[in-house]
Design a protein around this motif. Structure first.
Motif, short mmCIF file in Angstrom:
data_model
loop_
_atom_site.label_atom_id
_atom_site.label_comp_id
_atom_site.label_asym_id
_atom_site.label_seq_id
_atom_site.Cartn_x
_atom_site.Cartn_y
_atom_site.Cartn_z
N GLU A 1 -12.47 3.95 -5.79
CA GLU A 1 -11.44 3.04 -5.31
C GLU A 1 -11.86 1.59 -5.57
O GLU A 1 -13.03 1.25 -5.50
CB GLU A 1 -11.19 3.27 -3.81
N THR B 1 0.86 -1.18 0.00
CA THR B 1 0.00 0.00 0.00
C THR B 1 0.90 1.23 0.00
O THR B 1 2.12 1.13 0.11
CB THR B 1 -0.93 0.05 1.23
N GLN C 1 -5.96 2.61 -4.75
CA GLN C 1 -6.01 2.59 -3.29
C GLN C 1 -6.40 3.94 -2.68
O GLN C 1 -6.84 4.00 -1.54
CB GLN C 1 -4.64 2.16 -2.74
N LYS C 2 -6.23 5.02 -3.44
CA LYS C 2 -6.64 6.33 -2.95
C LYS C 2 -7.05 7.20 -4.13
O LYS C 2 -6.33 7.28 -5.13
CB LYS C 2 -5.50 7.01 -2.18
N TYR D 1 -4.59 -1.82 -8.37
CA TYR D 1 -5.41 -1.36 -7.25
C TYR D 1 -5.46 0.16 -7.23
O TYR D 1 -4.42 0.83 -7.27
CB TYR D 1 -4.82 -1.86 -5.92
N TYR E 1 1.25 8.40 1.42
CA TYR E 1 -0.21 8.27 1.44
C TYR E 1 -0.87 9.60 1.78
O TYR E 1 -1.85 10.00 1.15
CB TYR E 1 -0.67 7.22 2.45
N CYS F 1 -1.47 0.81 -6.89
CA CYS F 1 -0.52 -0.28 -6.71
C CYS F 1 -0.67 -1.28 -7.84
O CYS F 1 -1.80 -1.69 -8.17
CB CYS F 1 -0.75 -0.98 -5.36
#
Length: 578
Positions: free
Chosen positions: A523, A479, A513-514, A511, A490, A498
């Motif tokens: 997401e 992550t 992720q944010k 992914y 982050y 990712c």
């Protein structure tokens, strides 16, 4: 190639980057201290300034050797009485028309598909006719076929320290009528979607030594978008903007309030808001524009299953275990940005050296074939790929150092000269960092974020995670918190991706992720089959072997014809000379 010796400037031996001083060829020989090094030169920006005589200049940038067609200037500026009266109704005098070398004649207009009378706005550069814009009675326009796109009245700002930029030739004439001769007009108006700023690329050297640029374009949504794009290119530190009272543009103001109205408006330039300090009134127009057009949803890359649009002014961080395809996926995103948005960008990508190897990977994705073997890209396709990416992707190799600030300075120069939309740093650990602690990483990411916001450009940042634990021989999915150096990756990035590859199943999972704002995307994750020889990602396991270059949307061509410098022979309307 333009070199310093062309201007009589001698660069100290062994100096190739940074700032240097030397004698000034303009004034040193006239001074008592002839050896005084009063000329300051920035070798990175290729500009100079004399601290004594204020002589300034810049090296001309090499440009694509495109062959343009030039109209023939016949110096037929005798104007019919009815044409003069038409301009007078718009508060433009015959004196201004003669100064601007306005001509008239019959011309075939593709919009009406017939030959009609036109007013002709002649575009000069260094006294040579470069282009012509024709206007007919129905307010149709066209430019001379295959001519170079430049600013109108470009010679009017040569060697000036400040200038005005307007959105149309009538507005330029309006400022000239009011005594402001250092004015230019964009040749193709403003667009709500993407503005073609090729004319700025062709004329950027005229603005190199200017201290102040006044943006006096139309006060509507499209005009304000153009204003912001020009301010991004020139730099807001040396630009302001002008609003013409309660009018849309300069000519409306001239007709309604006369020359005093123009002088009053020009005398009240508005500075762009101070960085980080705004009032509601400062952004009132932007609020209205967003209300009318909706939220900025950015560029949809058109990648199957990938629900994330890219918006300028922000950072997207991409992480993943080494060899899982971070850089390959990023190239995939950048190529889709080229195809679906005509975006251009710059790559600081030591992980993809040499550059020809990096290009080969992109060419395979574009064409859908292999670099060698039975399904190899042929010579024609190779040339097509090179032409498609040339002047759309730049590759950075700083000679001085590898600090973030140096990379950003190169990106700023590229954006101001060519209007790039994004830049890539691949990877973070390839930059020269003083420290890699939480504070330093946070400070550097703040610098990167402010740069993107100030310059309205997107940054793709590749960052490696720390060594990930395994379970049953399989790595955990990293992550943004796992990126080596700091959890700030982050906290301070706007989008986080990712890339994770399952080598046994041959599946790559991307992914999301944010995502900073929900109107950009959702997401989640998407799965792709990765074809190693062509470097392509297939959604749902369905191969795509098409040549992506053919997906480029070709704009409809406008018909042009050779200019005819006849007088106005036929008048369509007795009240209007067109």
């Amino acid at each position: 190639m333009d070199v310093y010796a062309n201007y009589g400037i001698t660069i100290p031996n062994g100096k190739y980057a940074g700032e240097v001083t030397t004698t000034c060829p303009q004034c040193s020989h006239t001074r008592k201290k002839k050896t005084d090094k009063c000329l300051s030169i920035n070798l990175d920006k290729r500009v100079w300034r004399c601290n004594h005589c204020e002589w300034r200049g810049a090296l001309k940038t090499e440009r694509e050797q495109k062959v343009y067609v030039r109209p023939i200037w016949k110096n037929k500026t005798q104007l019919s009485e009815k044409l003069v009266k038409w301009f007078e109704k718009r508060a433009i005098s015959q004196k201004t028309l003669l100064h601007a070398l306005i001509s008239e004649g019959r011309e075939y207009m593709p919009q009406t598909q017939k030959e009609v009378n036109t007013a002709q706005f002649n575009y000069f550069k260094d006294g040579v006719l470069i282009n012509v814009k024709y206007r007919d009675a129905e307010k149709n326009f066209k430019l001379y076929k295959d001519a170079e796109l430049i600013f109108y009245n470009l010679d009017g700002i040569k060697d000036k320290k400040e200038c005005y930029i307007v959105e149309g030739e009538m507005d330029a004439l309006s400022l000239m009528e009011s005594g402001f001769m250092n004015v230019v007009s964009v040749p193709n108006g403003a667009n709500l979607n993407t503005n073609n700023l090729a004319y700025l690329d062709n004329c950027i050297d005229y603005f190199a030594g200017m201290d102040l640029i006044h943006l006096a374009v139309d006060n509507d949504i499209a005009g304000r978008k153009l204003r912001d794009e020009l301010a991004d290119r020139f730099g807001k530190y040396r630009t302001d903007y002008i609003e013409f009272k309660d009018c849309k543009d300069a000519n409306d103001c001239l007709q309604k309030y006369g020359i005093n109205g123009i002088i009053e408006s020009v005398g009240k330039p508005i500075k762009f808001p101070l960085e980080g300090i705004y009032t509601i009134n400062d952004i009132s127009n932007e609020i209205d524009d967003m209300y009318t057009n909706g939220l900025d949803k950015g560029l949809n890359l058109g990648i199957d299953g990938f629900d994330l649009s890219i918006v300028k002014g922000y950072i997207t961080t991409i992480t993943g275990i080494p060899s899982h395809g971070k850089s390959d996926w990023l190239d995939n995103m950048c190529l889709h940005a080229r195809i679906n948005g005509n975006w251009s960008g710059a790559f600081y990508s030591p992980e993809n050296k040499p550059t020809q190897l990096h290009f080969s990977k992109m060419a395979r994705k574009l064409i859908g074939k292999y670099w060698d073997g039975s399904n190899r890209i042929n010579d024609v396709e190779l040339r097509l790929a090179k032409e498609y990416l040339d002047k759309k992707m730049w590759f950075l190799k700083p000679e001085k150092d590898f600090k973030l600030t140096s990379i950003l300075n190169m990106v700023r120069e590229l954006q101001q000269r060519y209007g790039i939309d994004y830049f890539v740093i691949d990877a973070w650990n390839k930059l020269e960092h003083k420290d890699n602690d939480t504070y330093t990483v946070g400070k550097n990411l703040d610098e990167l974020g402010m740069f993107c916001e100030d310059n309205h450009i997107h940054s793709f940042l590749v960052a490696h995670p720390t060594k990930m634990p395994k379970e049953n021989g399989i790595y955990e999915v990293p992550t943004l918190y796992n990126i080596a150096g700091s959890s700030n990756f982050y906290n301070k990035t706007d989008n986080g991706i990712c890339v994770y590859r399952d080598f046994q199943k041959g599946i790559t999972t991307v992914y999301r992720q944010k995502i900073k704002f929900d109107h950009w995307g959702v997401e989640g994750f998407s799965e792709y089959t990765y074809d190693i020889p062509s470097k392509r990602y297939f959604a749902n396991g369905v191969p795509d072997n098409t040549n992506w270059i053919t997906k480029l949307q070709v704009q409809p061509k406008i018909e042009f014809s050779m200019p005819i410098n006849n007088n106005f022979l036929t008048i369509i309307d007795e009240e209007d000379p067109f």
